[in-house]
Design a protein around this motif. Structure first.
Motif, short mmCIF file in Angstrom:
data_model
loop_
_atom_site.label_atom_id
_atom_site.label_comp_id
_atom_site.label_asym_id
_atom_site.label_seq_id
_atom_site.Cartn_x
_atom_site.Cartn_y
_atom_site.Cartn_z
N ALA A 336 -34.06 21.07 4.79
CA ALA A 336 -33.03 21.16 4.05
C ALA A 336 -31.64 20.71 4.68
CB ALA A 336 -32.88 22.59 3.43
N TRP A 337 -30.79 20.39 3.62
CA TRP A 337 -29.35 19.98 3.87
C TRP A 337 -28.61 20.39 3.02
CZ3 TRP A 337 -29.83 16.69 8.47
CH2 TRP A 337 -28.63 16.40 9.23
N THR A 338 -27.32 20.97 3.41
CA THR A 338 -26.35 21.15 2.53
C THR A 338 -24.93 20.76 3.22
OG1 THR A 338 -25.41 23.07 0.87
CG2 THR A 338 -26.15 23.79 3.28
N ALA A 339 -24.17 20.32 2.29
CA ALA A 339 -22.90 19.65 2.76
C ALA A 339 -21.72 19.35 1.75
CB ALA A 339 -23.21 18.22 3.41
N VAL A 340 -20.68 19.44 2.06
CA VAL A 340 -19.48 19.24 1.29
C VAL A 340 -18.50 18.18 1.73
CG1 VAL A 340 -17.54 20.33 0.18
CG2 VAL A 340 -19.42 21.93 0.73
N ASN A 341 -18.26 17.09 1.01
CA ASN A 341 -17.40 16.12 1.50
C ASN A 341 -15.78 16.43 1.23
OD1 ASN A 341 -16.40 15.59 -1.25
ND2 ASN A 341 -17.75 13.64 -1.40
N PRO A 342 -14.77 15.84 1.67
CA PRO A 342 -13.48 16.10 1.61
C PRO A 342 -13.36 16.22 0.16
CG PRO A 342 -13.73 14.33 3.29
CD PRO A 342 -15.22 14.70 2.71
N ASN A 343 -13.66 15.44 -0.73
CA ASN A 343 -13.41 15.69 -2.04
C ASN A 343 -13.74 16.79 -2.85
OD1 ASN A 343 -11.70 13.28 -2.01
ND2 ASN A 343 -13.55 12.17 -2.45
N GLY A 344 -14.63 17.78 -2.02
CA GLY A 344 -15.22 19.04 -2.52
C GLY A 344 -16.53 18.73 -3.20
N ARG A 345 -17.03 17.57 -3.31
CA ARG A 345 -18.46 17.25 -3.66
C ARG A 345 -19.44 18.33 -2.94
NH1 ARG A 345 -21.49 11.83 -5.14
NH2 ARG A 345 -19.70 11.46 -6.54
N ARG A 346 -20.21 18.82 -3.56
CA ARG A 346 -21.29 19.78 -2.83
C ARG A 346 -22.55 19.33 -2.96
NH1 ARG A 346 -17.36 22.74 -5.06
NH2 ARG A 346 -18.53 22.91 -6.97
N VAL A 347 -23.45 19.04 -2.01
CA VAL A 347 -24.70 18.36 -2.08
C VAL A 347 -25.93 19.40 -1.43
CG1 VAL A 347 -26.15 16.55 -1.52
CG2 VAL A 347 -23.77 16.04 -2.33
N SER A 348 -26.84 19.87 -1.96
CA SER A 348 -27.83 20.67 -1.35
C SER A 348 -29.08 19.70 -1.60
CB SER A 348 -27.94 21.77 -1.96
OG SER A 348 -27.08 22.65 -1.50
N PHE A 349 -30.09 19.52 -0.53
CA PHE A 349 -31.21 18.78 -0.81
C PHE A 349 -32.27 19.14 0.06
CE2 PHE A 349 -32.55 14.31 1.18
CZ PHE A 349 -33.54 13.96 0.19
N VAL A 350 -33.64 18.99 -0.49
CA VAL A 350 -34.80 19.71 0.16
C VAL A 350 -35.81 18.70 0.28
CG1 VAL A 350 -35.49 20.90 -1.87
CG2 VAL A 350 -36.14 21.71 0.60
N LEU A 351 -36.51 18.64 1.00
CA LEU A 351 -37.74 17.95 1.35
C LEU A 351 -38.92 19.03 1.42
CD1 LEU A 351 -37.12 15.28 3.96
CD2 LEU A 351 -37.05 14.92 1.30
N ASN A 352 -40.15 18.90 1.13
CA ASN A 352 -41.34 19.88 1.32
C ASN A 352 -42.26 19.16 2.18
OD1 ASN A 352 -42.23 18.02 -0.83
ND2 ASN A 352 -43.25 19.59 -1.76
N GLU A 353 -41.76 18.30 3.14
CA GLU A 353 -42.54 17.79 4.33
C GLU A 353 -41.41 17.25 5.19
OE1 GLU A 353 -46.24 14.80 4.92
OE2 GLU A 353 -45.63 15.19 3.05
N VAL A 354 -41.61 17.59 6.51
CA VAL A 354 -40.49 17.17 7.41
C VAL A 354 -40.64 15.60 7.90
CG1 VAL A 354 -39.83 17.47 9.61
CG2 VAL A 354 -40.26 19.49 8.26
N PRO A 355 -39.93 14.93 7.80
CA PRO A 355 -39.99 13.43 8.24
C PRO A 355 -40.69 13.64 9.86
CG PRO A 355 -37.76 13.70 7.40
CD PRO A 355 -38.42 15.01 7.26
N ALA A 356 -41.58 12.65 9.96
CA ALA A 356 -42.22 12.48 11.32
C ALA A 356 -42.16 11.44 11.83
CB ALA A 356 -43.54 13.05 10.96
N THR A 357 -41.39 10.36 11.43
CA THR A 357 -41.06 9.21 12.06
C THR A 357 -39.52 8.85 12.04
OG1 THR A 357 -40.89 7.55 10.26
CG2 THR A 357 -43.21 8.31 11.41
#
Length: 377
Positions: A336-357
């Protein structure tokens, strides 16, 4: 059996390419984000990951969601955008907020030693008298990370107590670098919250953060390996007799992550949490400034230009500026990842499998960057 792909600095296994379903977007007031949609599809069709979902909360136009791939490889159920998942190390931000609220109330001093709150717990090769509460929150304590131990799936159904996690770390070699990412730091921070308040960390985070913000999809699982309510399955690659295989890692006892990795949440809850965190609803302005005052971090671990504050990380964006947020990985396969940019845009993101490469990891990070930078059309 050894879990692969959890430590992203050692990426040695080629992912098995499995096609996913096309990305789909919910109808909202925001226009489309075709670059982000394409990035989601690339993670599924080119990197072979199971599923991906994202929520973009844009103060200019509203909420935009999309997903690609599947929530369950067995039955092909499409990946949802609003179900629960393990957020891994994003838990650290919730714990940091509890500590900083106590600091704002005068109950904790960030510059006091760990030993002043937990006398005699950290001693020997590591000295709790020489590390501060601030050091714990920003990973400058010099402590190793118990989560780096190789037991992996052997711990899947084992229940740990916080003091056990600390003892595991104290028996490990000293890290080579001054800044060293360590979940053990947050085990100690959680223990400090409990020592000061006389209540469980879980109860304090619920009282101080979850209930006030109405984060009904977020909860502490305790020692239960299951996820309550609707949720995707999660998958991870392991090595058996030298051969990589994919297993279903959905059920996992996350007591070993505790204050630094156990929470379960949703994409909307994470966006709501970071919105409140940065707009002053959770912390007075001086303490929000403390939270977001960053120092250089390990670029090999977090990425080029990485910096870390008190429970938050920061990375540069391709469109300029830096985002504030956090990432998280669970051993069972959620990323998972959650982040906010300087303009206030909020993004949350999830994978249900961890990248392995390495390429899968780069594509994942590119999707995060696109989500923060691409303008709705």
């Amino acid at each position: 059996m050894r879990i692969l792909g959890a430590n992203l600095t050692i990426l040695t296994l080629l992912a098995v390419a499995l096609a996913g379903t096309p990305a789909r977007a919910a109808a909202t007031e925001c226009g489309d984000l075709p670059g982000l949609r394409a990035g989601l599809n690339r993670l599924i069709t080119e990197q072979g990951l199971a599923g991906a979902a994202v929520e973009v909360d844009n103060p200019r136009c509203g909420r935009w969601t999309a997903s690609a791939g599947v929530a369950d490889r067995r039955i092909g159920r499409p990946m949802p955008v609003d179900e629960r998942f393990r957020i891994g190390s994003i838990t650290k931000t919730f714990t940091a907020v509890a500590v900083l609220q106590l600091a704002a109330e005068g109950q904790v001093s960030l510059d006091a030693s760990v030993d002043s709150y937990l006398p005699g717990l950290v001693q020997g090769a590591y000295d709790g008298r020489r590390m501060s509460v601030r050091d714990l929150l920003r990973h400058t304590s010099g402590l190793p990370d118990h989560a780096d131990l190789p037991e992996g799936e052997q711990w899947r159904y084992r229940t740990f107590r916080p003091a056990e996690l600390v003892r595991l770390a104290l028996a490990m070699p000293r890290p080579e670098r001054t800044w060293h990412y360590s979940t053990t730091n947050y085990a100690l921070a959680g223990m400090i919250v409990e020592r000061v308040t006389g209540r469980p960390l879980e109860a304090e985070v619920e009282r101080r953060v979850l209930r006030p913000l109405g984060l009904s999809g977020t909860y502490w699982p305790g020692d239960s390996p299951a996820i309550r309510g609707a949720h995707p399955r999660s998958y991870t690659l392991v090595e058996q007799n030298g051969t990589p295989i994919r297993i279903d890692g959905t059920n996992w006892n996350m007591s070993y992550g505790w204050a630094g990795g156990a929470l379960i949440s949703t994409l909307p809850d994470l966006n709501r949490f970071f919105d409140a965190l940065l707009d002053g609803r959770l912390l007075p302005a001086p303490w929000t400034a403390e939270l977001t005052r960053t120092i250089p971090a390990d670029e090999e671990r977090l990425g080029a230009g990485a910096r870390y504050g008190l429970g938050v990380m920061s990375l540069p964006m391709s469109c300029g500026g830096h985002w504030i947020g956090h990432g998280g990985t669970s051993p069972g396969g959620f990323r998972a990842w959650t982040a906010v940019n300087p303009n206030g845009r909020r993004v949350s993101f999830v994978l249900n499998e961890v990248p392995a490469t390495e390429q899968a990891e780069l594509d994942f990070r590119a999707v995060v960057d696109t989500a923060l930078c691409e303008e709705n059309r």
